[in-house]
Design an enzyme around this catalytic site. Structure first.
Site, PDB file in Angstrom:
ATOM      1  N   LYS A 196      91.100  73.017 105.938  1.00  0.00           N
ATOM      2  CA  LYS A 196      90.049  73.888 105.415  1.00  0.00           C
ATOM      3  C   LYS A 196      89.725  73.439 104.000  1.00  0.00           C
ATOM      4  O   LYS A 196      90.583  73.423 103.125  1.00  0.00           O
ATOM      5  CB  LYS A 196      90.520  75.347 105.414  1.00  0.00           C
ATOM      6  CG  LYS A 196      89.514  76.290 104.766  1.00  0.00           C
ATOM      7  CD  LYS A 196      89.877  77.743 104.959  1.00  0.00           C
ATOM      8  CE  LYS A 196      88.892  78.635 104.230  1.00  0.00           C
ATOM      9  NZ  LYS A 196      89.205  80.044 104.395  1.00  0.00           N
ATOM     10  N   ARG A 206      81.153  85.195 101.828  1.00  0.00           N
ATOM     11  CA  ARG A 206      81.722  86.008 100.742  1.00  0.00           C
ATOM     12  C   ARG A 206      80.784  87.164 100.380  1.00  0.00           C
ATOM     13  O   ARG A 206      81.238  88.213  99.936  1.00  0.00           O
ATOM     14  CB  ARG A 206      82.051  85.118  99.541  1.00  0.00           C
ATOM     15  CG  ARG A 206      83.178  84.143  99.882  1.00  0.00           C
ATOM     16  CD  ARG A 206      83.483  83.179  98.745  1.00  0.00           C
ATOM     17  NE  ARG A 206      84.438  82.146  99.176  1.00  0.00           N
ATOM     18  CZ  ARG A 206      84.755  81.081  98.448  1.00  0.00           C
ATOM     19  NH1 ARG A 206      84.237  80.927  97.248  1.00  0.00           N
ATOM     20  NH2 ARG A 206      85.617  80.189  98.913  1.00  0.00           N
ATOM     21  N   LYS A 223      88.938  78.323  94.810  1.00  0.00           N
ATOM     22  CA  LYS A 223      90.110  78.226  95.679  1.00  0.00           C
ATOM     23  C   LYS A 223      90.634  76.796  95.763  1.00  0.00           C
ATOM     24  O   LYS A 223      91.321  76.422  96.709  1.00  0.00           O
ATOM     25  CB  LYS A 223      89.758  78.784  97.062  1.00  0.00           C
ATOM     26  CG  LYS A 223      89.320  80.255  97.026  1.00  0.00           C
ATOM     27  CD  LYS A 223      89.142  80.844  98.419  1.00  0.00           C
ATOM     28  CE  LYS A 223      88.764  82.334  98.340  1.00  0.00           C
ATOM     29  NZ  LYS A 223      88.611  82.943  99.678  1.00  0.00           N
ATOM     30  N   GLU A 239      97.871  67.716 106.711  1.00  0.00           N
ATOM     31  CA  GLU A 239      97.837  69.182 106.835  1.00  0.00           C
ATOM     32  C   GLU A 239      97.948  69.609 108.305  1.00  0.00           C
ATOM     33  O   GLU A 239      98.678  70.536 108.645  1.00  0.00           O
ATOM     34  CB  GLU A 239      96.511  69.725 106.283  1.00  0.00           C
ATOM     35  CG  GLU A 239      96.399  69.748 104.765  1.00  0.00           C
ATOM     36  CD  GLU A 239      97.118  70.936 104.146  1.00  0.00           C
ATOM     37  OE1 GLU A 239      97.730  71.729 104.903  1.00  0.00           O
ATOM     38  OE2 GLU A 239      97.084  71.076 102.915  1.00  0.00           O
ATOM     39  N   LYS A 254      87.256  72.928 109.029  1.00  0.00           N
ATOM     40  CA  LYS A 254      86.256  73.846 108.495  1.00  0.00           C
ATOM     41  C   LYS A 254      85.793  73.366 107.134  1.00  0.00           C
ATOM     42  O   LYS A 254      86.659  73.020 106.330  1.00  0.00           O
ATOM     43  CB  LYS A 254      86.897  75.227 108.390  1.00  0.00           C
ATOM     44  CG  LYS A 254      86.042  76.281 107.765  1.00  0.00           C
ATOM     45  CD  LYS A 254      86.824  77.557 107.659  1.00  0.00           C
ATOM     46  CE  LYS A 254      85.969  78.589 106.948  1.00  0.00           C
ATOM     47  NZ  LYS A 254      86.712  79.767 106.660  1.00  0.00           N
ATOM     48  N   SER A 280      79.251  79.968 107.399  1.00  0.00           N
ATOM     49  CA  SER A 280      78.098  80.802 107.048  1.00  0.00           C
ATOM     50  C   SER A 280      76.981  80.023 106.363  1.00  0.00           C
ATOM     51  O   SER A 280      75.804  80.251 106.626  1.00  0.00           O
ATOM     52  CB  SER A 280      78.572  81.949 106.154  1.00  0.00           C
ATOM     53  OG  SER A 280      79.241  81.444 105.008  1.00  0.00           O
ATOM     54  N   TYR A 319      78.277  81.399 114.183  1.00  0.00           N
ATOM     55  CA  TYR A 319      77.387  82.558 114.134  1.00  0.00           C
ATOM     56  C   TYR A 319      76.201  82.385 115.072  1.00  0.00           C
ATOM     57  O   TYR A 319      75.430  83.312 115.280  1.00  0.00           O
ATOM     58  CB  TYR A 319      76.917  82.777 112.691  1.00  0.00           C
ATOM     59  CG  TYR A 319      78.089  82.926 111.732  1.00  0.00           C
ATOM     60  CD1 TYR A 319      78.827  84.104 111.698  1.00  0.00           C
ATOM     61  CD2 TYR A 319      78.490  81.872 110.907  1.00  0.00           C
ATOM     62  CE1 TYR A 319      79.919  84.240 110.855  1.00  0.00           C
ATOM     63  CE2 TYR A 319      79.585  81.992 110.065  1.00  0.00           C
ATOM     64  CZ  TYR A 319      80.295  83.176 110.047  1.00  0.00           C
ATOM     65  OH  TYR A 319      81.388  83.297 109.222  1.00  0.00           O
TER      66      TYR A 319
HETATM   67  C1  PBG Z   1      88.783  83.733 104.129  1.00  0.00           C
HETATM   68  C2  PBG Z   1      87.778  83.007 104.944  1.00  0.00           C
HETATM   69  C3  PBG Z   1      86.628  82.379 104.477  1.00  0.00           C
HETATM   70  C4  PBG Z   1      85.926  81.974 105.600  1.00  0.00           C
HETATM   71  C5  PBG Z   1      86.688  82.316 106.711  1.00  0.00           C
HETATM   72  N1  PBG Z   1      87.836  82.946 106.286  1.00  0.00           N
HETATM   73  C6  PBG Z   1      86.086  82.242 103.127  1.00  0.00           C
HETATM   74  C7  PBG Z   1      86.873  81.605 102.054  1.00  0.00           C
HETATM   75  O1  PBG Z   1      87.852  80.901 102.292  1.00  0.00           O
HETATM   76  O2  PBG Z   1      86.517  81.856 100.907  1.00  0.00           O
HETATM   77  C8  PBG Z   1      84.580  81.310 105.552  1.00  0.00           C
HETATM   78  C9  PBG Z   1      83.732  81.469 106.768  1.00  0.00           C
HETATM   79  C10 PBG Z   1      82.300  81.179 106.569  1.00  0.00           C
HETATM   80  O3  PBG Z   1      81.821  80.785 105.491  1.00  0.00           O
HETATM   81  O4  PBG Z   1      81.579  81.383 107.548  1.00  0.00           O
HETATM   82  N2  PBG Z   1      89.964  83.151 103.893  1.00  0.00           N
END
Ligand code: PBG
Length: 329
Positions: A196, A206, A223, A239, A254, A280, A319
């Site tokens: 990720k 968010r 992050k 990972e 992701k 998203s 989505y």
């Molecule tokens: C939270 C999480 C995130 C997403 C899925 N789980 C956001 C992040 O890590 O800040 C993102 C999903 C998306 O953008 O559709 N840990």
């Protein structure tokens, strides 16, 4: 006499193209992310995700039934909790009476065969918007793991089939797997967000959960200390292999589109199902451009999910799942 091989021969008609097509998209490919809020009768559209909604538990029922009727067999649950329930310890995340726990039960009630997956990370519950516990200006790994494992257990108790840790702490899969085994949840699966990336494409998500890292002194602004550097490719394999060793049943890459090289590397390396999260921001881009008439929504959507599957995805969290399946007819 050239060409002897005319590659166009197999492209001449739709039927011929269908016969030689290497992959096709089906409802079985998809995991549907769902956002849940407190309240009654709510179906709130998310600003930066046109056509995507937050549901209260009652409207969630209707949505889940319609997904099942469309042939979609899996949902991935996220909750938006009110600020007053947020702290720096994940207290609400393990509340057996919490919104997530109720959402799991609600889905199982209306649709017992639906595969229920749940997000495991503290960010929606964190007063600082981080996936783990914050101390001394850092997101602390090991203390976070302990609460994340409790969170996974709490979801399993509520009826989740698969927990999906998205937090990117080191060693959390082992900790979760061990606790689930110890507590008798031997069949609860783990879909690990293994590779990720610290991506700017999570912005609309968010907004949906009001979960962005807060801008305050001594709080990490992003992050990047736990999610991966977009420049790294070999590290994604490291990972992912570690998560499998620690007990992950499904691994994930992701975001999707910018990371399809990673998807293929991992697909060629591992022998567990590989999931991809089309996030998203990827959704928002297609919606925005097509609203302006700059892109053909359905064509671009299909091309992207096809590319994700072709790259090696066995599962796609998207989505667009409903839109795609409706288009398949
Ligand atoms: C939270 C999480 C995130 C997403 C899925 N789980 C956001 C992040 O890590 O800040 C993102 C999903 C998306 O953008 O559709 N840990």
């Amino acid at each position: 006499m050239y060409p002897l091989r005319r590659n166009r021969r197999l492209r001449t008609t739709p039927a011929l193209r269908a016969l030689v097509r290497e992959i096709s998209i089906t409802p079985d490919d998809f995991i549907v992310p769902l956002f849940v809020v407190e309240g009654k009768g709510k179906k709130e559209e998310i600003n930066s995700m046109p056509g995507y909604y937050r549901y209260s538990l009652d409207t969630l029922k209707t949505e889940v039934k319609s997904l099942w009727d469309l042939g979609l067999k899996s949902v991935l649950l996220f909750v938006k909790v009110s600020d007053k329930l947020k702290d720096n310890a994940g207290t609400e995340a393990i509340n057996p009476d919490g919104l997530m726990q109720h959402a799991i039960q609600t889905v199982k009630e209306v649709c017992p065969d639906m595969v229920v997956m749940t997000d495991v990370a503290l960010d929606p519950y964190s007063q600082f918007g981080h996936d783990g516990i914050v101390a001394n200006g850092q997101v602390i790994n090991d203390d976070s793991n302990a609460i994340l494992a409790e969170m996974a257990l709490s979801h399993a108790r509520a009826g989740a089939d698969i927990v999906a840790p998205s937090d990117m702490m080191d060693g959390r899969i082992f900790e979760m797997r061990t606790l689930l085994e110890d507590e008798g949840f031997v069949d609860t699966g783990i879909m690990s967000y293994s590779a990720k990336y610290a991506s700017a494409f999570y912005g609309p998500f968010r907004d949906a959960l009001d979960s962005a890292p807060v801008d305050a002194q001594d709080i990490p602004k992003d992050k990047k200390t736990y999610q991966m550097d977009p420049a790294n490719r070999d590290e994604a394999i490291k990972e992912t292999l570690m998560d499998i060793e620690e007990g992950a049943d499904i691994v994930m890459v992701k975001p999707g589109l910018c990371y399809l090289d990673i998807v293929r590397d991992i697909k060629n390396t591992v022998n567990v199902p590989v999931a991809v999260y089309q996030v998203s921001g990827e959704y928002a881009m297609i919606k925005a451009a097509s609203e302006r008439g700059w892109l053909d929504h359905d064509a671009v959507m299909m091309e992207q999910v096809t590319a994700i599957k072709r790259a090696g995805a066995n599962l796609i969290a998207s989505y667009f799942a409903k839109d795609v399946v409706k288009l398949l007819g």
